[in-house]
Design a protein around this motif. Structure first.
Motif, PDB file in Angstrom:
ATOM      1  N   ASN A   1       0.861  -1.184   0.000  1.00 54.48           N
ATOM      2  CA  ASN A   1       0.000   0.000   0.000  1.00 54.48           C
ATOM      3  C   ASN A   1       0.896   1.232   0.000  1.00 54.48           C
ATOM      4  O   ASN A   1       1.998   1.219   0.534  1.00 54.48           O
ATOM      5  CB  ASN A   1      -0.973   0.000   1.185  1.00 54.48           C
ATOM      6  N   ARG A   2       0.443   2.286  -0.599  1.00 49.60           N
ATOM      7  CA  ARG A   2       1.275   3.462  -0.868  1.00 49.60           C
ATOM      8  C   ARG A   2       1.693   4.204   0.393  1.00 49.60           C
ATOM      9  O   ARG A   2       2.705   4.917   0.397  1.00 49.60           O
ATOM     10  CB  ARG A   2       0.554   4.414  -1.821  1.00 49.60           C
ATOM     11  N   ASP A   3       0.930   4.059   1.491  1.00 45.24           N
ATOM     12  CA  ASP A   3       1.257   4.762   2.720  1.00 45.24           C
ATOM     13  C   ASP A   3       2.067   3.921   3.696  1.00 45.24           C
ATOM     14  O   ASP A   3       2.316   4.359   4.823  1.00 45.24           O
ATOM     15  CB  ASP A   3      -0.021   5.241   3.416  1.00 45.24           C
ATOM     16  N   ARG A   4       2.482   2.714   3.263  1.00 43.88           N
ATOM     17  CA  ARG A   4       3.288   1.811   4.091  1.00 43.88           C
ATOM     18  C   ARG A   4       2.611   1.546   5.438  1.00 43.88           C
ATOM     19  O   ARG A   4       3.227   1.592   6.502  1.00 43.88           O
ATOM     20  CB  ARG A   4       4.689   2.395   4.337  1.00 43.88           C
ATOM     21  N   LEU A   5       1.304   1.264   5.379  1.00 42.55           N
ATOM     22  CA  LEU A   5       0.518   1.065   6.590  1.00 42.55           C
ATOM     23  C   LEU A   5       0.449  -0.402   6.989  1.00 42.55           C
ATOM     24  O   LEU A   5       0.332  -1.286   6.140  1.00 42.55           O
ATOM     25  CB  LEU A   5      -0.918   1.575   6.381  1.00 42.55           C
ATOM     26  N   ARG A   6       0.532  -0.662   8.289  1.00 44.77           N
ATOM     27  CA  ARG A   6       0.154  -1.953   8.840  1.00 44.77           C
ATOM     28  C   ARG A   6      -1.359  -2.024   8.924  1.00 44.77           C
ATOM     29  O   ARG A   6      -2.051  -1.005   8.819  1.00 44.77           O
ATOM     30  CB  ARG A   6       0.705  -2.109  10.264  1.00 44.77           C
ATOM     31  N   ALA A   7      -1.873  -3.225   9.164  1.00 46.81           N
ATOM     32  CA  ALA A   7      -3.312  -3.358   9.391  1.00 46.81           C
ATOM     33  C   ALA A   7      -3.723  -2.550  10.617  1.00 46.81           C
ATOM     34  O   ALA A   7      -4.807  -1.942  10.649  1.00 46.81           O
ATOM     35  CB  ALA A   7      -3.686  -4.828   9.566  1.00 46.81           C
ATOM     36  N   GLY A   8      -2.856  -2.520  11.632  1.00 42.06           N
ATOM     37  CA  GLY A   8      -3.152  -1.722  12.818  1.00 42.06           C
ATOM     38  C   GLY A   8      -3.244  -0.244  12.517  1.00 42.06           C
ATOM     39  O   GLY A   8      -4.050   0.476  13.116  1.00 42.06           O
ATOM     40  N   ASP A   9      -2.436   0.253  11.581  1.00 46.83           N
ATOM     41  CA  ASP A   9      -2.520   1.663  11.185  1.00 46.83           C
ATOM     42  C   ASP A   9      -3.839   1.967  10.485  1.00 46.83           C
ATOM     43  O   ASP A   9      -4.413   3.041  10.668  1.00 46.83           O
ATOM     44  CB  ASP A   9      -1.354   2.017  10.246  1.00 46.83           C
ATOM     45  N   LEU A  10      -4.313   1.044   9.673  1.00 43.25           N
ATOM     46  CA  LEU A  10      -5.589   1.236   8.982  1.00 43.25           C
ATOM     47  C   LEU A  10      -6.724   1.376   9.978  1.00 43.25           C
ATOM     48  O   LEU A  10      -7.615   2.224   9.829  1.00 43.25           O
ATOM     49  CB  LEU A  10      -5.864   0.059   8.037  1.00 43.25           C
TER      50      LEU A  10
END
Length: 289
Positions: free
Chosen positions: A166-175
């Motif tokens: 994903n373009r924002d380098r997010l973990r599932a926890g960040d989402l």
């Protein structure tokens, strides 16, 4: 290098209308911080395991089950509260993130809340720790088949490599929590900034009401604006603070004048908050009494 930089460059608008230019942490930087944190946790757990083994030998086999339960509960609390307490601090970062130069921020530009910190870190249990622990324990006890162990590894692998897709380098926890992990400078809070910025010859005077308008949270955000030295952000922040405290703009209103005003207000606010802390009173943010 210049081509890669825009890929992770983002803008964040605070509730006060201030736009900050940020750079998201790369997947490699996040992995490095996580590895450092895990190494520290492993060191603590190894020490706790040796201590539990010593108690087991001293108390006998009848206490083995109780010691094992205490160890499991302690390991769960350690690996969760280590991350939660680290990110709940003033730097919004665990020890590993501090070493790499990262911190956690809210994607909406507001203050990072306790609920967001808890949500993003409890998700790590589901993403990584639980599937890996299940795989290790089941393999050791012979409870699960090889395919079950492979499934646990695949589950952990999907979430571990999720930031790459994903373009924002997010973990599932960040989402779920609505957070970003961004790059930041390693620094001592405020000390080097004050040393780098000479005091103005005739700094504006701020009364008690003007200094009570903001707290520690706003002080840190003002420090970030001064460090980034973005002309548009400095102009916007200066106008916002002047309107908040009722301070009329002087001179030409140029970016240089705004910078001088912010430097002076930063110095005065920091000294004011430090004096309050010496008297045992802290003001966390502008909403606190």
């Amino acid at each position: 290098m210049a081509r890669d930089r825009p890929k992770l460059a983002r803008t964040l608008t605070t509730p006060e209308g201030v736009t900050l230019n940020l750079r998201l942490a790369s997947a490699g930087a996040r992995a490095g911080a996580f590895i450092l944190d895990c190494l520290l946790l492993m060191g603590i757990l190894i020490g706790a395991t040796l201590l539990a083994g010593a108690f087991h030998m001293r108390l006998g086999t009848q206490m083995g089950g109780i010691i094992q339960i205490i160890w499991l509960l302690g390991a769960f609390a350690l690996r969760n509260f280590f991350f939660i307490l680290g990110e709940a601090g003033a730097r919004s970062a665990t020890l590993g993130k501090r070493v790499v130069g990262l911190r956690v921020v809210a994607r909406d530009g507001g203050r990072l809340t306790g609920g967001a910190i808890v949500a993003r870190n409890l998700m790590r249990e589901i993403e990584v720790f639980l599937p890996l622990m299940f795989t290790a324990y089941s393999a050791a006890e012979g409870v699960a088949s090889k395919w079950t162990a492979v499934l646990g590894l695949l589950w952990a692998g999907i979430f571990l490599f999720f930031p790459l897709f994903n373009r924002d380098r997010l973990r599932a926890g960040d989402l779920i929590a609505g957070t970003w992990v961004i790059e930041t400078e390693r620094r001592r809070i405020g000390a080097d900034l004050l040393a780098a910025e000479p005091a103005a010859a005739a700094p504006p005077a701020f009364d008690r009401a003007a200094l009570d308008a903001y707290g520690e949270y706003e002080l840190h955000r003002l420090e970030e604006v001064l460090r980034r030295d973005d002309a548009d952000a400095i102009t916007t922040v200066a106008a916002t603070i002047r309107a908040k405290i009722g301070h009329a703009a002087a001179g030409t209103g140029s970016a240089g004048d705004d910078r001088a005003f912010l430097n002076a207000y930063y110095r005065a606010l920091r000294q004011h908050l430090e004096r309050r802390m010496l008297m045992g009173t802290r003001k966390a943010d502008k909403f606190a009494g």
